[in-house]
Write a protein that holds these residues in place. Structure first.
Motif, PDB file in Angstrom:
ATOM      1  N   HIS A  50      41.906 -18.353 -20.486  1.00 47.69           N
ATOM      2  CA  HIS A  50      42.345 -19.688 -20.401  1.00 47.69           C
ATOM      3  C   HIS A  50      42.138 -20.657 -20.101  1.00 47.69           C
ATOM      4  CE1 HIS A  50      44.082 -17.998 -24.427  1.00 47.69           C
ATOM      5  NE2 HIS A  50      44.030 -16.814 -23.831  1.00 47.69           N
ATOM      6  N   PRO A  53      44.805 -24.187 -19.061  1.00 45.59           N
ATOM      7  CA  PRO A  53      46.377 -23.732 -18.420  1.00 45.59           C
ATOM      8  C   PRO A  53      46.051 -23.612 -17.353  1.00 45.59           C
ATOM      9  CG  PRO A  53      46.215 -22.571 -20.700  1.00 45.59           C
ATOM     10  CD  PRO A  53      44.624 -22.606 -20.356  1.00 45.59           C
ATOM     11  N   ALA A  97      48.925 -28.916 -20.301  1.00 44.26           N
ATOM     12  CA  ALA A  97      48.359 -27.723 -20.495  1.00 44.26           C
ATOM     13  C   ALA A  97      48.734 -26.548 -19.454  1.00 44.26           C
ATOM     14  CB  ALA A  97      46.939 -27.910 -19.727  1.00 44.26           C
ATOM     15  N   ALA A  98      49.227 -26.854 -18.856  1.00 41.40           N
ATOM     16  CA  ALA A  98      50.537 -25.161 -18.320  1.00 41.40           C
ATOM     17  C   ALA A  98      51.052 -25.350 -19.251  1.00 41.40           C
ATOM     18  CB  ALA A  98      50.972 -26.157 -17.131  1.00 41.40           C
ATOM     19  N   GLY A 101      49.794 -23.239 -21.405  1.00 43.59           N
ATOM     20  CA  GLY A 101      49.666 -21.355 -21.200  1.00 43.59           C
ATOM     21  C   GLY A 101      50.874 -20.972 -20.741  1.00 43.59           C
TER      22      GLY A 101
END
Length: 230
Positions: A50, A53, A97-98, A101
């Motif tokens: 991934h 993330p 995005a983080a 994740g």
């Protein structure tokens, strides 16, 4: 709980917990200093599987470093509204995005704390806009005072609850970081970097010390037992 306890004492407690835990893990896990720890493999596989993330985390971290390290340059950059919007939008995108994740791996206790930190940061970006501008004269002043070991909570007194939550939850993440498997990856990288920097110095000192030690022994023997020299 008072602001002094939350923002003057808590950051140093979190660092102390991190250092002590990292030291204990290093002493009880000799494999960390010899080779990449097997427990760091899941973190590497997760980042490779991934990447978005992972890029989000790095982007958020870099953005916060810029805010603390170069506030004057950031203020000059933000004087132009399009550039301010671009910076805010980039941080928000990295944060989203983080968040994706962390939400995918929410079972970890530390990630739950990290989720709180990220969500509060995104909330600040939405509710209290232009954080890149006003934080340079408030939160950055506080962060720099902590880094100089002279915490000044004054700039945070008028900050809204969401900002204080974001900062304090960050301290919690730092304190709990050493208890995660992913920390082995960071610890291994630090140890390897230390060996690269310190190793040549130790070798040089050892090469210089050996002849000096032998010369000192010979001089001591000649002073104590001069007849042996004859």
């Amino acid at each position: 709980m008072s602001d002094h306890a939350l923002f003057a004492v808590a950051p140093f407690v979190s660092i102390l917990v991190l250092v002590v835990a990292a030291t204990l893990r290093t002493r009880h896990d000799t494999s960390v200093s010899a080779r990449p720890s097997p427990s760091s493999a899941p973190a590497l596989r997760l980042a490779a599987k991934h990447p978005l993330p992972a890029i989000g985390f790095l982007g958020v971290l870099l953005g916060h470093v810029v805010m603390v390290a170069w506030p004057d340059q950031l203020l000059r950059w933000n004087r132009d509204l399009p550039r301010l919007i671009a910076f805010e939008l980039a941080l928000f995108t990295f944060g989203a995005a983080a968040l994706a994740g962390v939400a995918a791996a929410i079972r970890c206790r530390v990630l739950r704390r990290l989720l709180l930190t990220i969500v509060s940061g995104l909330g600040i970006a939405i509710v209290y806009r232009w954080a890149a501008a006003w934080s340079a004269v408030t939160v950055t002043r506080y962060a720099r005072s902590v880094l100089s070991l002279q915490p000044n909570v004054g700039p945070l007194e008028a900050m809204p609850y969401l900002v204080k939550l974001h900062i304090f939850s960050g301290f919690m993440v730092v304190a709990l970081l050493a208890f995660t498997r992913s920390f082995d990856f960071l610890l291994d990288a630090v140890l390897r970097a230390a060996r690269v920097v310190i190793g040549p110095c130790v070798s040089t000192v050892d090469r210089l010390w050996t002849p000096l030690h032998e010369r000192a022994l010979r001089s001591g023997r000649s002073l104590m037992w001069p007849e042996e020299e004859d």
